[in-house]
Design an enzyme around this catalytic site. Structure first.
Site, PDB file in Angstrom:
ATOM      1  CG  ASP A   1      -1.872  -1.162   1.216  1.00  0.00           C
ATOM      2  OD1 ASP A   1      -2.511  -1.389   0.188  1.00  0.00           O
ATOM      3  OD2 ASP A   1      -1.953  -1.877   2.227  1.00  0.00           O
TER       4      ASP A   1
ATOM      5  NE  ARG B   1     -13.056   0.749  -0.477  1.00  0.00           N
ATOM      6  CZ  ARG B   1     -12.227  -0.223  -0.856  1.00  0.00           C
ATOM      7  NH1 ARG B   1     -11.848  -0.303  -2.101  1.00  0.00           N
ATOM      8  NH2 ARG B   1     -11.785  -1.102   0.006  1.00  0.00           N
TER       9      ARG B   1
HETATM   10  C1  EPZ Z   1      -5.279  -6.541   3.377  1.00  0.00           C
HETATM   11  O1  EPZ Z   1      -5.928  -7.163   2.273  1.00  0.00           O
HETATM   12  C2  EPZ Z   1      -5.596  -5.076   3.254  1.00  0.00           C
HETATM   13  N1  EPZ Z   1      -7.030  -4.897   3.245  1.00  0.00           N
HETATM   14  C3  EPZ Z   1      -4.967  -4.516   2.002  1.00  0.00           C
HETATM   15  O2  EPZ Z   1      -5.217  -3.138   2.006  1.00  0.00           O
HETATM   16  C4  EPZ Z   1      -3.463  -4.752   2.029  1.00  0.00           C
HETATM   17  O3  EPZ Z   1      -2.903  -4.314   0.826  1.00  0.00           O
HETATM   18  C5  EPZ Z   1      -3.195  -6.253   2.203  1.00  0.00           C
HETATM   19  O4  EPZ Z   1      -3.877  -6.743   3.379  1.00  0.00           O
HETATM   20  C6  EPZ Z   1      -1.714  -6.577   2.333  1.00  0.00           C
HETATM   21  O5  EPZ Z   1      -1.174  -5.904   3.435  1.00  0.00           O
HETATM   22  C7  EPZ Z   1      -7.695  -4.875   4.380  1.00  0.00           C
HETATM   23  O6  EPZ Z   1      -7.132  -5.039   5.456  1.00  0.00           O
HETATM   24  C8  EPZ Z   1      -9.164  -4.638   4.299  1.00  0.00           C
HETATM   25  P1  EPZ Z   1      -4.023 -10.578   1.819  1.00  0.00           P
HETATM   26  P2  EPZ Z   1      -6.152  -8.725   2.236  1.00  0.00           P
HETATM   27  O7  EPZ Z   1      -5.021 -11.604   2.186  1.00  0.00           O
HETATM   28  O8  EPZ Z   1      -6.338  -9.207   3.636  1.00  0.00           O
HETATM   29  C9  EPZ Z   1      -3.667 -13.618  -1.911  1.00  0.00           C
HETATM   30  C10 EPZ Z   1      -5.721  -1.050   1.010  1.00  0.00           C
HETATM   31  O9  EPZ Z   1      -5.555  -0.316   0.007  1.00  0.00           O
HETATM   32  N2  EPZ Z   1      -4.748 -14.408  -1.291  1.00  0.00           N
HETATM   33  O10 EPZ Z   1      -2.816 -10.422   2.673  1.00  0.00           O
HETATM   34  O11 EPZ Z   1      -7.208  -9.006   1.257  1.00  0.00           O
HETATM   35  C11 EPZ Z   1      -4.212 -12.283  -2.429  1.00  0.00           C
HETATM   36  O12 EPZ Z   1      -4.831 -12.440  -3.679  1.00  0.00           O
HETATM   37  C12 EPZ Z   1      -5.641  -2.510   0.832  1.00  0.00           C
HETATM   38  O13 EPZ Z   1      -5.958  -0.633   2.147  1.00  0.00           O
HETATM   39  C13 EPZ Z   1      -5.111 -15.601  -1.862  1.00  0.00           C
HETATM   40  O14 EPZ Z   1      -4.535 -16.037  -2.871  1.00  0.00           O
HETATM   41  O15 EPZ Z   1      -4.732  -9.168   1.689  1.00  0.00           O
HETATM   42  C14 EPZ Z   1      -2.971 -11.434  -2.468  1.00  0.00           C
HETATM   43  O16 EPZ Z   1      -2.252 -11.703  -3.633  1.00  0.00           O
HETATM   44  C15 EPZ Z   1      -5.935  -3.099  -0.454  1.00  0.00           C
HETATM   45  N3  EPZ Z   1      -6.134 -16.319  -1.299  1.00  0.00           N
HETATM   46  C16 EPZ Z   1      -2.183 -11.937  -1.265  1.00  0.00           C
HETATM   47  O17 EPZ Z   1      -2.716 -13.236  -0.951  1.00  0.00           O
HETATM   48  C17 EPZ Z   1      -6.802 -15.878  -0.188  1.00  0.00           C
HETATM   49  O18 EPZ Z   1      -7.725 -16.571   0.291  1.00  0.00           O
HETATM   50  C18 EPZ Z   1      -2.260 -11.053  -0.047  1.00  0.00           C
HETATM   51  O19 EPZ Z   1      -3.600 -10.830   0.323  1.00  0.00           O
HETATM   52  C19 EPZ Z   1      -6.407 -14.654   0.399  1.00  0.00           C
HETATM   53  C20 EPZ Z   1      -5.384 -13.922  -0.170  1.00  0.00           C
END
Ligand code: EPZ
Length: 467
Positions: free
Chosen positions: A339, A447
């Protein structure tokens, strides 16, 4: 037009409507701003609680037998979406005298209609975190099709696999996913394929009331997750964070409400810091703290920015002279956050030389660079990531890299905000550019950025906003 093109257009229109609704929810009456760039941002602004903690802490309130009080809650539309979803499930929410104080009373948690959940969830991804708490409280849960920022495919397989391990039955319906736990939930041994923030939160929110012990390996350990663990501990949970990304949870029979002030928003703080650097300004970010931003601060210094850490915030400024290029790889904590890259890229367009940013968390997070290139930047996005054996987290197929060659003067243009962080980086580009820039689709920025128009005003930005 083909059916696919029509569908894509409908989807884009849907996202715009979501953005407009998001803006309206936090009091933005207009969806566009005209910025006269080229002025340094100077002054002081405050950041409040982190979007990525406050929304989860609100969900945690569902687990308590008594009301919870969350303080330092930012006025952003993602918080309102979660509040609406909680209200649909019978949680009584009242605001304290301080506008950042929310009281959440889960005494009468009840089922909600699928259509209402779907209509209310908007573009938020938080509904997935309702699963564990609702399975404990009601024995069932429903998740609509999830939204979130347009930064690539965002699967929920880790979440569903973990929930199944706790004993949940997962059924895919045309409208979303229905879950039930007729025999209750029991502790599990789970190893995440990747230290996902959301999946770690899912396991925490589900395991605390599951029967027996849970061991979670390869967990995310972001500061917002540690803050969530502190909240759960206040509620009566027993959670041990071990070295090497291992978390043990001993399930308890009952939890009570919490009283907690949300950790500050380090993403918002880094965004304003990058804005200070790109505009050659000097911004005091009240509420920012050093420990959670150490990795960002190192990079800020390497690029040529300066900062002073104070008890009540951090001052960020451009000390004069040329900015320097850097090579960065986004990573899970304690690495450089995904981010943080978008706002920093704008400052890197002003650095002397070639910078490389390797995005290892999301698969499509450089879309915002198109608009920067239209404004005069020289950014080339490579669809393949970089191989490096020394990396802590294994390289994944979808990684991308952006190569930024600077310095390039930016000139005003018309930009439509694509996603939350990319959108803020467009605001920074508009503030840095010479001439006038019209930025539309502003609702998306609401947001995650509280009162950003007011903050721009406080920092002396020159703009027209009919709101
Ligand atoms: C959180 O998203 C944040 N969102 C994101 O904030 C942040 O960028 C991200 O963590 C990483 O720090 C919230 O907290 C609401 P992940 P999250 O699960 O939890 C893959 C912002 O702008 N994955 O750590 O959804 C996924 O596709 C944002 O504030 C799977 O493959 O992130 C990604 O490539 C956007 N399968 C990676 O893992 C799953 O079931 C990391 O995602 C889950 C995730």
């Amino acid at each position: 037009m083909t059916n696919t093109e029509i569908a894509a257009q409908d989807h884009a229109e849907g996202l715009k409507q979501d953005a407009r609704k998001a803006g309206a929810r936090v009091g933005l009456t207009s969806d566009e701003i005209i910025i006269n760039g080229g002025r340094p941002l100077t002054g002081r602004i405050e950041v409040r609680g982190a979007k990525n903690l406050a929304t989860k802490a609100m969900v945690a309130a569902l687990l308590g037998q008594t009301p919870s009080v969350l303080r330092n809650v930012p006025n952003i539309s993602d918080v309102r979406v979660v509040a609406g979803l909680l209200a649909l499930h019978g949680v009584l929410i009242t605001r304290g005298e301080d506008p950042g104080e929310w009281r959440l009373d889960p005494s009468n948690v009840e089922r909600a209609h699928h259509a209402d959940i779907d209509a209310h969830a908007g573009s938020s991804r938080i509904p997935i975190l309702f699963c564990g708490p609702l399975l404990h409280r009601l024995g069932e849960a429903f998740i609509p099709d999830l939204g979130g920022c347009r930064i690539g495919d965002r699967p929920i397989d880790f979440h569903l696999d973990a929930l199944r391990k706790f004993g949940a039955i997962v059924e895919k319906l045309p409208s979303g996913i229905s879950l039930s736990a007729p025999n209750g939930l029991t502790g599990a041994n789970i190893e995440l394929p990747y230290p996902s923030v959301g999946a770690t939160e899912q396991v925490l929110l589900t395991s605390v009331l599951a029967e027996g012990q849970t061991e979670l390996r390869n967990a995310a350990i972001e500061p917002e997750i540690i803050d969530l663990i502190c909240i759960l501990q206040k509620m009566g949970a027993i959670i041990t964070v071990e070295p090497n990304r291992v978390i043990f949870i001993e399930g308890v029979k009952e939890l009570r409400g919490y009283d907690h002030a949300a950790i500050f928003d380090r993403n918002e703080a880094a965004s304003w810091a990058a804005a200070a650097l790109a505009t050659k300004g000097d911004v005091f970010v009240g509420g920012a703290q050093q420990e959670e931003m150490m990795t960002f601060l190192n990079v800020f210094r390497k690029v040529g920015g300066d900062f002073d850490v104070h008890d009540d915030g951090i001052r960020f400024w451009h000390p004069g002279g040329a900015l320097k290029p850097v090579t960065i790889e986004t990573d899970v904590h304690p690495g450089f956050m995904t981010d943080w890259q978008q706002p920093l890229v704008v400052a890197l367009t002003q650095a002397e030389g070639v910078s490389t940013i390797h995005e290892t968390v999301y698969e499509n997070r450089f879309g915002f660079t198109d608009a920067l290139n239209e404004m005069g930047a020289n950014i080339v996005v490579y669809k393949d990531g970089l191989a490096d054996e020394a990396r802590r987290v294994k390289r994944r197929e979808f990684e991308q890299a952006a190569v930024i060659t600077g310095p390039t003067p930016l000139t005003g243009s018309d930009i439509e905000v694509p996603d939350l962080r990319g959108g803020f980086s467009h605001l920074i580009a508009a503030l840095t550019a010479s001439g006038q820039t019209k930025v539309t689709n502003l609702g998306i920025i609401s947001r995650g950025y509280e009162n950003f128009i007011e903050k721009l005003r406080l920092l002396g930005a020159d703009f027209v906003f009919e709101g």
